[in-house]
Design an enzyme around this catalytic site. Sequence first.
Site, PDB file in Angstrom:
ATOM      1  N   LYS A  66       0.768  -1.202  -0.101  1.00  0.00           N
ATOM      2  CA  LYS A  66       0.036  -0.152  -0.085  1.00  0.00           C
ATOM      3  C   LYS A  66       0.772   1.160   0.009  1.00  0.00           C
ATOM      4  O   LYS A  66       0.186   2.129  -0.505  1.00  0.00           O
ATOM      5  CB  LYS A  66      -0.964   0.123   1.226  1.00  0.00           C
ATOM      6  CG  LYS A  66      -2.219  -0.946   1.113  1.00  0.00           C
ATOM      7  CD  LYS A  66      -2.926  -0.464   2.383  1.00  0.00           C
ATOM      8  CE  LYS A  66      -4.066  -1.595   2.072  1.00  0.00           C
ATOM      9  NZ  LYS A  66      -5.169  -1.243   3.404  1.00  0.00           N
ATOM     10  N   ASP A 102     -10.059   3.277   2.236  1.00  0.00           N
ATOM     11  CA  ASP A 102     -10.153   2.573   3.809  1.00  0.00           C
ATOM     12  C   ASP A 102     -10.735   3.449   4.798  1.00  0.00           C
ATOM     13  O   ASP A 102     -11.603   3.097   5.462  1.00  0.00           O
ATOM     14  CB  ASP A 102      -8.748   2.250   4.228  1.00  0.00           C
ATOM     15  CG  ASP A 102      -8.052   1.016   3.218  1.00  0.00           C
ATOM     16  OD1 ASP A 102      -8.925   0.102   2.859  1.00  0.00           O
ATOM     17  OD2 ASP A 102      -6.919   0.769   3.270  1.00  0.00           O
ATOM     18  N   LEU A 219     -11.605  -3.283  13.859  1.00  0.00           N
ATOM     19  CA  LEU A 219     -11.480  -3.486  12.363  1.00  0.00           C
ATOM     20  C   LEU A 219     -11.285  -4.919  12.211  1.00  0.00           C
ATOM     21  O   LEU A 219     -11.398  -5.201  10.945  1.00  0.00           O
ATOM     22  CB  LEU A 219     -10.248  -2.480  11.875  1.00  0.00           C
ATOM     23  CG  LEU A 219     -10.422  -1.143  11.308  1.00  0.00           C
ATOM     24  CD1 LEU A 219     -11.197  -0.253  12.558  1.00  0.00           C
ATOM     25  CD2 LEU A 219      -9.155  -0.660  11.103  1.00  0.00           C
TER      26      LEU A 219
END
Length: 279
Positions: A66, A102, A219
Site C-alpha cells: 500500500k 479505507d 477493524l
Amino acid sequence: MKKVFGLLGSPVGHSMSPVMHKTAYKRMNLEATYEAFDVAPDQLENAVKGIRALGISGCNVTIPHKVEVMKYLDEIDEEARQIGAVNTIVNVDGYLKGFNTDGRGYIQSLLTVAQNLLDQSILVIGAGGAARAVIAALAAHQPHKIVIANRTEEKAQTLADMFSDTKTSVQASTISKVEEQLEDFSIIINTTSVGMSPHVSDQPISLENLAAGSIVSDLIYNPLETTLLKEAKEKKAHTLNGVGMFVQQGALSIEHWTGHYPDVLPMQEVVLDQLNKSK
Ligand code: ATR
C-alpha cells in the site's frame, strides 16, 4: 469488452475481494472480472507497468504494497497522500491515479451505529497504517477529540503530530492511562491485529471502565466477534466489527472505477458467507 479489475498483494490466497467484487459486478450488470495477483515486493514495479500494458481498468492494493506502490503511480489523490497509502488504482488510458478508500469506508461503516461524529470523544488503539487511515477520515468530520494509544508510545505521538494542523485535537496517550479514563470516550476503535484469529483470546485493552452506551469498534473481521467486542456487548456497549469497513472500502473502489456506487448488501452477504464457511 469485458473489463478486468484486480488485487495486488501478497499473500492473496484467502482474500475475499474477488468473490465480493464479482458479486457486485453481477448485480450492476457490469461485464467485468476481478482477479487476485500474488505480487512479490521486487515485482511490484513490473506489476504496475502490467496494469498499463494489459489495460487492466483498476486495481486494489493490499499488504504489503500500500505504501510502496505510490512511487509507481502518475498521481496520488489528496486523501491518499494524507493517509500515506493507496488501496485503489484507477487506470484511465494508461494514466494511473491512486486513491485510498479505507478511511472513508470505515466512516461509512461507523455511521451505521453512530448518529454523528461531531460531539464524540474517540479513542483509537494502534498507530499503524490502519490507524492513520481511520484518523485521517475521522478528523475530516471534526469530532470533539481523538486520542491515540499504542503499545509503542512514541509511534502514537508521531501519528498525533501528523494531525497537529487539523481543527480536531488529536493527542497521544498510553494504554494504561486510557484504560483508567475509558469512561471519557464515546467511541473506542481497535485498529491493531490483537484478537485476530488464531489469537482470538487476546484483547488490546481492558474495558473495565467502559461507559454504558458507548460504541466499541474493531477493524478485525476474523473472528466476527473478537474478545473485545464480546466484553463490550456484555457491558451494554454498541459494537461494530470489521466487515462493514471491508465491504465499504470495496464499494468505494467500484465507485472510483465505474462512477456507480454498488448495492452493498449482496457484497456483505457473500463476505459473511465466506467467513462462516471458513470457521
Ligand atoms: P496496519 O497497517 O494493519 O495498521 P501496522 O502498520 O503494522 O499494520 O500496525 C500494526 C499496529 O498494531 C501497531 O499499532 C502495533 O503496535 P506497535 O506500534 O507497538 O508495533 C499494533 N500491534 C500489533 N501487534 C500488537 C500486539 N501484540 N500488542 C499490541 N499492539 C500490537
